[in-house]
Motif scaffolding. Sequence first.
Motif, PDB file in Angstrom:
ATOM      1  N   GLY A  85      17.914   4.563  23.091  1.00 12.85           N
ATOM      2  CA  GLY A  85      16.825   3.982  22.305  1.00 12.85           C
ATOM      3  C   GLY A  85      15.784   4.997  21.875  1.00 12.85           C
ATOM      4  N   GLU A  86      15.007   5.502  22.818  1.00 11.56           N
ATOM      5  CA  GLU A  86      13.897   6.399  22.509  1.00 11.56           C
ATOM      6  C   GLU A  86      14.359   7.746  21.957  1.00 11.56           C
ATOM      7  OE1 GLU A  86      10.672   5.685  22.723  1.00 11.56           O
ATOM      8  OE2 GLU A  86      11.148   3.635  23.342  1.00 11.56           O
ATOM      9  N   LEU A  87      15.498   8.232  22.417  1.00  8.61           N
ATOM     10  CA  LEU A  87      15.924   9.586  22.053  1.00  8.61           C
ATOM     11  C   LEU A  87      17.007   9.620  20.988  1.00  8.61           C
ATOM     12  CD1 LEU A  87      15.924  11.194  25.612  1.00  8.61           C
ATOM     13  CD2 LEU A  87      14.055  11.049  23.954  1.00  8.61           C
ATOM     14  N   GLY A  88      17.454   8.470  20.536  1.00 15.48           N
ATOM     15  CA  GLY A  88      18.393   8.429  19.427  1.00 15.48           C
ATOM     16  C   GLY A  88      19.848   8.686  19.764  1.00 15.48           C
ATOM     17  N   GLY A  89      20.194   8.663  21.043  1.00 13.66           N
ATOM     18  CA  GLY A  89      21.586   8.859  21.434  1.00 13.66           C
ATOM     19  C   GLY A  89      21.883  10.282  21.870  1.00 13.66           C
ATOM     20  N   ALA A  90      22.966  10.445  22.599  1.00 10.59           N
ATOM     21  CA  ALA A  90      23.291  11.733  23.210  1.00 10.59           C
ATOM     22  C   ALA A  90      23.558  12.820  22.171  1.00 10.59           C
ATOM     23  CB  ALA A  90      24.494  11.579  24.142  1.00 10.59           C
ATOM     24  N   SER A  91      24.328  12.513  21.143  1.00 10.95           N
ATOM     25  CA  SER A  91      24.686  13.538  20.153  1.00 10.95           C
ATOM     26  C   SER A  91      23.458  14.088  19.442  1.00 10.95           C
ATOM     27  CB  SER A  91      25.670  12.967  19.128  1.00 10.95           C
ATOM     28  OG  SER A  91      26.886  12.616  19.740  1.00 10.95           O
ATOM     29  N   ALA A  92      22.595  13.174  18.973  1.00 12.56           N
ATOM     30  CA  ALA A  92      21.397  13.603  18.257  1.00 12.56           C
ATOM     31  C   ALA A  92      20.454  14.371  19.171  1.00 12.56           C
ATOM     32  CB  ALA A  92      20.688  12.394  17.660  1.00 12.56           C
ATOM     33  N   PHE A  93      20.360  13.942  20.418  1.00  5.10           N
ATOM     34  CA  PHE A  93      19.411  14.581  21.331  1.00  5.10           C
ATOM     35  C   PHE A  93      19.887  15.971  21.740  1.00  5.10           C
ATOM     36  CE2 PHE A  93      17.223  14.981  25.529  1.00  5.10           C
ATOM     37  CZ  PHE A  93      15.933  14.985  25.026  1.00  5.10           C
ATOM     38  N   VAL A  94      21.170  16.133  22.016  1.00  5.03           N
ATOM     39  CA  VAL A  94      21.697  17.463  22.354  1.00  5.03           C
ATOM     40  C   VAL A  94      21.468  18.427  21.196  1.00  5.03           C
ATOM     41  CG1 VAL A  94      23.809  18.783  22.771  1.00  5.03           C
ATOM     42  CG2 VAL A  94      23.393  16.688  24.040  1.00  5.03           C
TER      43      VAL A  94
ATOM     44  N   LEU B 103      15.068  15.607  28.663  1.00  2.00           N
ATOM     45  CA  LEU B 103      15.209  14.186  28.969  1.00  2.00           C
ATOM     46  C   LEU B 103      14.542  13.865  30.303  1.00  2.00           C
ATOM     47  CD1 LEU B 103      18.138  11.830  28.399  1.00  2.00           C
ATOM     48  CD2 LEU B 103      17.192  11.965  30.698  1.00  2.00           C
ATOM     49  N   ASP B 104      14.761  14.717  31.289  1.00  2.00           N
ATOM     50  CA  ASP B 104      14.150  14.489  32.593  1.00  2.00           C
ATOM     51  C   ASP B 104      12.628  14.463  32.472  1.00  2.00           C
ATOM     52  OD1 ASP B 104      14.870  14.530  35.666  1.00  2.00           O
ATOM     53  OD2 ASP B 104      13.147  15.861  35.435  1.00  2.00           O
ATOM     54  N   ARG B 105      12.079  15.397  31.704  1.00  2.00           N
ATOM     55  CA  ARG B 105      10.621  15.461  31.536  1.00  2.00           C
ATOM     56  C   ARG B 105      10.095  14.219  30.823  1.00  2.00           C
ATOM     57  NH1 ARG B 105       6.925  16.504  27.863  1.00  2.00           N
ATOM     58  NH2 ARG B 105       8.477  16.770  26.195  1.00  2.00           N
ATOM     59  N   ARG B 106      10.745  13.830  29.738  1.00  2.00           N
ATOM     60  CA  ARG B 106      10.254  12.693  28.951  1.00  2.00           C
ATOM     61  C   ARG B 106      10.403  11.372  29.710  1.00  2.00           C
ATOM     62  NH1 ARG B 106      11.986  13.242  22.589  1.00  2.00           N
ATOM     63  NH2 ARG B 106      11.604  15.473  22.319  1.00  2.00           N
ATOM     64  N   LEU B 107      11.496  11.223  30.404  1.00  2.00           N
ATOM     65  CA  LEU B 107      11.715   9.963  31.103  1.00  2.00           C
ATOM     66  C   LEU B 107      10.743   9.815  32.267  1.00  2.00           C
ATOM     67  CD1 LEU B 107      13.209   7.356  31.436  1.00  2.00           C
ATOM     68  CD2 LEU B 107      15.042   8.577  32.620  1.00  2.00           C
ATOM     69  N   ARG B 108      10.489  10.901  32.980  1.00  2.00           N
ATOM     70  CA  ARG B 108       9.501  10.832  34.060  1.00  2.00           C
ATOM     71  C   ARG B 108       8.115  10.482  33.527  1.00  2.00           C
ATOM     72  NH1 ARG B 108      11.274  12.727  38.953  1.00  2.00           N
ATOM     73  NH2 ARG B 108      13.273  13.851  38.905  1.00  2.00           N
TER      74      ARG B 108
ATOM     75  N   ASP C 255      24.544   8.787  35.835  1.00  2.00           N
ATOM     76  CA  ASP C 255      24.600   9.100  37.265  1.00  2.00           C
ATOM     77  C   ASP C 255      23.208   9.288  37.865  1.00  2.00           C
ATOM     78  OD1 ASP C 255      27.342   8.984  37.202  1.00  2.00           O
ATOM     79  OD2 ASP C 255      27.615  11.148  37.020  1.00  2.00           O
ATOM     80  N   GLU C 256      22.354   9.983  37.139  1.00  2.00           N
ATOM     81  CA  GLU C 256      21.033  10.329  37.659  1.00  2.00           C
ATOM     82  C   GLU C 256      20.010   9.208  37.509  1.00  2.00           C
ATOM     83  OE1 GLU C 256      19.904  13.189  39.206  1.00  2.00           O
ATOM     84  OE2 GLU C 256      22.017  13.751  39.349  1.00  2.00           O
ATOM     85  N   TRP C 257      20.072   8.467  36.395  1.00  2.00           N
ATOM     86  CA  TRP C 257      19.013   7.528  36.070  1.00  2.00           C
ATOM     87  C   TRP C 257      19.498   6.093  35.885  1.00  2.00           C
ATOM     88  CZ3 TRP C 257      14.122   8.985  36.635  1.00  2.00           C
ATOM     89  CH2 TRP C 257      13.823  10.351  36.580  1.00  2.00           C
ATOM     90  N   GLY C 258      20.793   5.877  35.906  1.00  2.00           N
ATOM     91  CA  GLY C 258      21.316   4.525  35.790  1.00  2.00           C
ATOM     92  C   GLY C 258      21.049   3.895  34.437  1.00  2.00           C
ATOM     93  N   ARG C 259      20.919   2.570  34.436  1.00  2.00           N
ATOM     94  CA  ARG C 259      20.741   1.845  33.175  1.00  2.00           C
ATOM     95  C   ARG C 259      19.427   2.182  32.493  1.00  2.00           C
ATOM     96  NH1 ARG C 259      22.736  -4.267  34.970  1.00  2.00           N
ATOM     97  NH2 ARG C 259      24.921  -3.694  35.425  1.00  2.00           N
ATOM     98  N   VAL C 260      18.399   2.469  33.296  1.00  2.00           N
ATOM     99  CA  VAL C 260      17.104   2.822  32.708  1.00  2.00           C
ATOM    100  C   VAL C 260      17.241   4.087  31.864  1.00  2.00           C
ATOM    101  CG1 VAL C 260      14.761   3.607  33.219  1.00  2.00           C
ATOM    102  CG2 VAL C 260      15.749   1.720  34.511  1.00  2.00           C
TER     103      VAL C 260
END
Length: 339
Positions: A298-307, A320-325, A286-291
């Motif tokens: 890719g970079e963060l290894g998926g939602a489960s691993a990142f949470v 995520l917001d900090r890293r993506l920006r 919703d916030e960032w779309g396909r990017v």
Amino acid sequence: MTTTERGAVHEALVERARTLDKGAVARLVSLFEDRRPAAVHERVRVLELLDRPAGDEGSADRACAVLGITGTPGSGKSSLVGALTQRMLEHREDLSIAVLAVDPSSHVSGGALLGDRTRMRFTPDERRLFFRSQASGTDLGGLGPSSFQVCRLLSRLFDCVIIETVGIGQSEADIRHLADRVYLVLQPLGGDEVQFLKARIIEVPHVFVLNKSDEPSSETSYHQLRSSMWLARPFDEDAPPIYRTSTVTGDGLDGLEADMLAAVDRASPGALASREPYFLARWVEDEWGRVGTRFLEGELGGASAFVEACGGYDRAQLELDRRLRAQLARDGDEGSAGG
């Protein structure tokens, strides 16, 4: 207001909310509906306070059942929820229930008529029952954009959270990712066997409810629904129960109420935490779309691993917001240098 002052306000609200004070619960719900980035830090603080033991009880160990009520428009979901909550509270004096009703937003004006409240009848001073309406916004899954967030709050305060979705069509089924037990409410003449099979929603619920069973056509609809089960859900060992109910006559409400109370009794602490990865991925989309989705996978290894790596949903949002920006800024600098 300074950070210290806001913290004191939150502590006071949490203490009042623990007693199911409706005003305090409503103010906290508004915080969990706030989509501004600054609200994330405040939500983290509120959840930390709620997860801290209070007196002889610890909210972190609270077991809350999340029940999803979904179905076609006009099937009588709101009236059914109103009748069932009253019965459940009458039969369980120690039970507390929060109802989150999602109403459709206009694609023209963006507004929503939050009308489900008119179907509910309860005394204002009954603290054991809390009701909140939400607009669906642009979400197409039957829930609102902050339904998961609000559910995280309410599940720490109440024994049961009932989520009534927007009137769904053939594919809106996000409730299956949020609720412990999903009830699909249908009405007589809602479709024949082929129509039931076309609707993917038939694969989702744990329980079917054929409401308005006082209608003469309900017998035919019941048998059509039963006959479609073996083909729509061939891998079920046992066919899901079908309750035939009527809020006019009261028929079938005892059985459905017993099923819901049994789900409350089976609830286990921490079940909602396992659903955080799905809703983090939805938030990223919703916030960032396909990017954002590509970055998460890719970079963060998926939602489960990142949470798990971040220690929870809120911190995962912030990180995520900090890293993506930062990544987008680097890409922009490289593009400018290359140009």
